[in-house]
Design a protein around this motif. Sequence first.
Motif, PDB file in Angstrom:
ATOM      1  N   ALA A 139      -6.938  11.036   2.186  1.00 47.57           N
ATOM      2  CA  ALA A 139      -6.685  12.458   2.406  1.00 47.57           C
ATOM      3  C   ALA A 139      -5.232  12.786   2.074  1.00 47.57           C
ATOM      4  O   ALA A 139      -4.331  11.974   2.310  1.00 47.57           O
ATOM      5  CB  ALA A 139      -6.978  12.826   3.858  1.00 47.57           C
ATOM      6  N   PRO A 140      -4.955  13.976   1.536  1.00 49.28           N
ATOM      7  CA  PRO A 140      -3.572  14.364   1.257  1.00 49.28           C
ATOM      8  C   PRO A 140      -2.674  14.297   2.489  1.00 49.28           C
ATOM      9  O   PRO A 140      -1.512  13.894   2.398  1.00 49.28           O
ATOM     10  CB  PRO A 140      -3.706  15.800   0.735  1.00 49.28           C
ATOM     11  N   SER A 141      -3.206  14.683   3.648  1.00 48.12           N
ATOM     12  CA  SER A 141      -2.391  14.650   4.871  1.00 48.12           C
ATOM     13  C   SER A 141      -2.010  13.219   5.233  1.00 48.12           C
ATOM     14  O   SER A 141      -0.898  12.965   5.721  1.00 48.12           O
ATOM     15  CB  SER A 141      -3.160  15.301   6.026  1.00 48.12           C
ATOM     16  N   THR A 142      -2.920  12.282   4.988  1.00 48.51           N
ATOM     17  CA  THR A 142      -2.617  10.869   5.253  1.00 48.51           C
ATOM     18  C   THR A 142      -1.497  10.384   4.347  1.00 48.51           C
ATOM     19  O   THR A 142      -0.586   9.674   4.787  1.00 48.51           O
ATOM     20  CB  THR A 142      -3.881  10.006   5.046  1.00 48.51           C
ATOM     21  N   LEU A 143      -1.555  10.779   3.063  1.00 46.98           N
ATOM     22  CA  LEU A 143      -0.504  10.388   2.121  1.00 46.98           C
ATOM     23  C   LEU A 143       0.834  11.004   2.512  1.00 46.98           C
ATOM     24  O   LEU A 143       1.876  10.346   2.446  1.00 46.98           O
ATOM     25  CB  LEU A 143      -0.873  10.840   0.705  1.00 46.98           C
ATOM     26  N   SER A 144       0.809  12.267   2.897  1.00 45.67           N
ATOM     27  CA  SER A 144       2.050  12.935   3.279  1.00 45.67           C
ATOM     28  C   SER A 144       2.697  12.233   4.477  1.00 45.67           C
ATOM     29  O   SER A 144       3.919  12.009   4.506  1.00 45.67           O
ATOM     30  CB  SER A 144       1.766  14.405   3.617  1.00 45.67           C
ATOM     31  N   HIS A 145       1.882  11.874   5.448  1.00 43.41           N
ATOM     32  CA  HIS A 145       2.393  11.156   6.628  1.00 43.41           C
ATOM     33  C   HIS A 145       2.960   9.794   6.224  1.00 43.41           C
ATOM     34  O   HIS A 145       4.037   9.385   6.700  1.00 43.41           O
ATOM     35  CB  HIS A 145       1.270  10.986   7.655  1.00 43.41           C
ATOM     36  N   ALA A 146       2.266   9.099   5.315  1.00 46.76           N
ATOM     37  CA  ALA A 146       2.738   7.789   4.880  1.00 46.76           C
ATOM     38  C   ALA A 146       4.069   7.904   4.141  1.00 46.76           C
ATOM     39  O   ALA A 146       4.960   7.057   4.300  1.00 46.76           O
ATOM     40  CB  ALA A 146       1.685   7.128   3.984  1.00 46.76           C
ATOM     41  N   MET A 147       4.241   8.973   3.331  1.00 46.97           N
ATOM     42  CA  MET A 147       5.486   9.138   2.583  1.00 46.97           C
ATOM     43  C   MET A 147       6.656   9.447   3.516  1.00 46.97           C
ATOM     44  O   MET A 147       7.779   8.983   3.297  1.00 46.97           O
ATOM     45  CB  MET A 147       5.326  10.242   1.538  1.00 46.97           C
ATOM     46  N   ARG A 148       6.412  10.210   4.560  1.00 47.23           N
ATOM     47  CA  ARG A 148       7.486  10.476   5.526  1.00 47.23           C
ATOM     48  C   ARG A 148       7.882   9.188   6.236  1.00 47.23           C
ATOM     49  O   ARG A 148       9.063   8.934   6.479  1.00 47.23           O
ATOM     50  CB  ARG A 148       7.035  11.533   6.527  1.00 47.23           C
ATOM     51  N   ASN A 187       0.825  -1.206   0.000  1.00 46.62           N
ATOM     52  CA  ASN A 187       0.000   0.000   0.000  1.00 46.62           C
ATOM     53  C   ASN A 187       0.861   1.259   0.000  1.00 46.62           C
ATOM     54  O   ASN A 187       0.593   2.222  -0.720  1.00 46.62           O
ATOM     55  CB  ASN A 187      -0.938   0.009   1.208  1.00 46.62           C
ATOM     56  N   ASP A 188       1.903   1.255   0.830  1.00 52.46           N
ATOM     57  CA  ASP A 188       2.784   2.420   0.882  1.00 52.46           C
ATOM     58  C   ASP A 188       3.538   2.606  -0.431  1.00 52.46           C
ATOM     59  O   ASP A 188       3.712   3.738  -0.905  1.00 52.46           O
ATOM     60  CB  ASP A 188       3.782   2.281   2.032  1.00 52.46           C
ATOM     61  N   LEU A 189       3.982   1.503  -1.017  1.00 53.34           N
ATOM     62  CA  LEU A 189       4.711   1.599  -2.289  1.00 53.34           C
ATOM     63  C   LEU A 189       3.786   2.077  -3.404  1.00 53.34           C
ATOM     64  O   LEU A 189       4.180   2.905  -4.237  1.00 53.34           O
ATOM     65  CB  LEU A 189       5.319   0.243  -2.648  1.00 53.34           C
ATOM     66  N   GLY A 190       2.558   1.573  -3.417  1.00 53.34           N
ATOM     67  CA  GLY A 190       1.598   2.038  -4.413  1.00 53.34           C
ATOM     68  C   GLY A 190       1.268   3.508  -4.228  1.00 53.34           C
ATOM     69  O   GLY A 190       1.100   4.254  -5.203  1.00 53.34           O
ATOM     70  N   ALA A 191       1.167   3.939  -2.964  1.00 48.34           N
ATOM     71  CA  ALA A 191       0.903   5.347  -2.679  1.00 48.34           C
ATOM     72  C   ALA A 191       2.055   6.223  -3.154  1.00 48.34           C
ATOM     73  O   ALA A 191       1.843   7.305  -3.724  1.00 48.34           O
ATOM     74  CB  ALA A 191       0.669   5.543  -1.189  1.00 48.34           C
ATOM     75  N   PHE A 192       3.296   5.760  -2.954  1.00 46.92           N
ATOM     76  CA  PHE A 192       4.448   6.517  -3.436  1.00 46.92           C
ATOM     77  C   PHE A 192       4.403   6.668  -4.948  1.00 46.92           C
ATOM     78  O   PHE A 192       4.656   7.757  -5.486  1.00 46.92           O
ATOM     79  CB  PHE A 192       5.755   5.833  -3.017  1.00 46.92           C
ATOM     80  N   VAL A 193       4.084   5.587  -5.665  1.00 47.74           N
ATOM     81  CA  VAL A 193       4.021   5.652  -7.125  1.00 47.74           C
ATOM     82  C   VAL A 193       2.970   6.675  -7.564  1.00 47.74           C
ATOM     83  O   VAL A 193       3.196   7.455  -8.493  1.00 47.74           O
ATOM     84  CB  VAL A 193       3.713   4.261  -7.719  1.00 47.74           C
ATOM     85  N   ALA A 194       1.827   6.699  -6.890  1.00 47.32           N
ATOM     86  CA  ALA A 194       0.775   7.659  -7.237  1.00 47.32           C
ATOM     87  C   ALA A 194       1.242   9.091  -7.008  1.00 47.32           C
ATOM     88  O   ALA A 194       1.058   9.968  -7.868  1.00 47.32           O
ATOM     89  CB  ALA A 194      -0.486   7.374  -6.430  1.00 47.32           C
ATOM     90  N   PHE A 209       0.129  15.640  -3.974  1.00 48.46           N
ATOM     91  CA  PHE A 209      -0.534  14.849  -2.937  1.00 48.46           C
ATOM     92  C   PHE A 209      -2.054  14.874  -3.134  1.00 48.46           C
ATOM     93  O   PHE A 209      -2.724  13.874  -2.903  1.00 48.46           O
ATOM     94  CB  PHE A 209      -0.183  15.392  -1.553  1.00 48.46           C
ATOM     95  N   ARG A 210      -2.576  16.006  -3.584  1.00 47.20           N
ATOM     96  CA  ARG A 210      -4.023  16.115  -3.733  1.00 47.20           C
ATOM     97  C   ARG A 210      -4.539  15.174  -4.832  1.00 47.20           C
ATOM     98  O   ARG A 210      -5.508  14.430  -4.623  1.00 47.20           O
ATOM     99  CB  ARG A 210      -4.415  17.560  -4.056  1.00 47.20           C
ATOM    100  N   ARG A 211      -3.897  15.213  -6.025  1.00 49.28           N
ATOM    101  CA  ARG A 211      -4.370  14.359  -7.116  1.00 49.28           C
ATOM    102  C   ARG A 211      -4.175  12.882  -6.786  1.00 49.28           C
ATOM    103  O   ARG A 211      -5.003  12.037  -7.121  1.00 49.28           O
ATOM    104  CB  ARG A 211      -3.668  14.732  -8.418  1.00 49.28           C
ATOM    105  N   ALA A 212      -3.050  12.566  -6.135  1.00 50.28           N
ATOM    106  CA  ALA A 212      -2.826  11.175  -5.747  1.00 50.28           C
ATOM    107  C   ALA A 212      -3.864  10.726  -4.721  1.00 50.28           C
ATOM    108  O   ALA A 212      -4.369   9.601  -4.780  1.00 50.28           O
ATOM    109  CB  ALA A 212      -1.414  11.012  -5.182  1.00 50.28           C
TER     110      ALA A 212
END
Length: 302
Positions: free
Chosen positions: A31-40, A7-14, A21-24
């Motif tokens: 949520a963009p904030s959730t993605l940002s936290h996951a990428m960190r 899931n994290d790797l797929g999120a990074f690719v997006a 972050f918004r389009r992904a």
Amino acid sequence: MTRPSLNDLGAFVAVATHRSFRRAADELGTAPSTLSHAMRGLEERLGVRLLNRTTRSVAPTEAGLELLGRLTVALASLDEALDAASAFRGNVAGRVRINAPRVAAAALVRSVLPRMVERFPDVTVDIVVEGRLIDIVSGGFDAGVRLIESIPKDMIAVPFPAPIGFVCVASPAYLGRAGEPTTPDDLQRHRCIGHRLPGGRLYRWEFERAGQELTVDTNGPLVLDDEELMVDAAARGLGIAYVVSWAAEAALADGRLRTVLPAWMHKPERAAVYYPGHRAVPPALRAFLDVVKTMPTALETH
């Protein structure tokens, strides 16, 4: 090092593909904030920065680009393996939405859809005809069709086996009145049927002979944005048309049209179905792609 989740790797690719972050987040339904936290968290586990962030943009670092390239291939291969396993559940079913210009849509109707109906009767192919190059992800499409050089670099392309050729055509009656051009420059003295592109500008006719390439701005009494109408207009003696070859085949075969400047025609171009490489490929789309790969090497006209 804790191995990252798929899931994290797929999120990074997006995120790396959209560079947003918004389009992904829109694509992934989070949520963009959730993605940002996951990428960190992903960067901390790997011990390397993958994304450069500013208040207005996000872009992959050199390490991020390397990871993106490898993950795109790996995730696509994983999707294929999962699709192959799911095929044992029974018949493939579902809907596949395709965005394509009219010429490509006609090719699909001629050469792909009959095979789809035969091999995958439970799959519905929903084709939207559109000349503009759009973002198929934000538009809600599973795939698009365009000339290969127009396809975004972050997409996976499945080329049509048959290249798309073009011809100049005119009716015998028109050529009897106006004479037959022997070089592209002669077109300046002829009535030519203009081709308006989706963006609004007129297409400049392209020619090639012995390595020499020419583009010609044509003039005439009519401008159209549809290949079939161009063929019909030429058959009615309104001028010379420059169209995709198979659109004129019936009129050429029955003598309503004749080819013009055949030795000067530009080399055929390749088109392809393309789709995002960072998302799972639905079984219906996979079935569609399998049929595209088996298209005839010459587009059927019957």
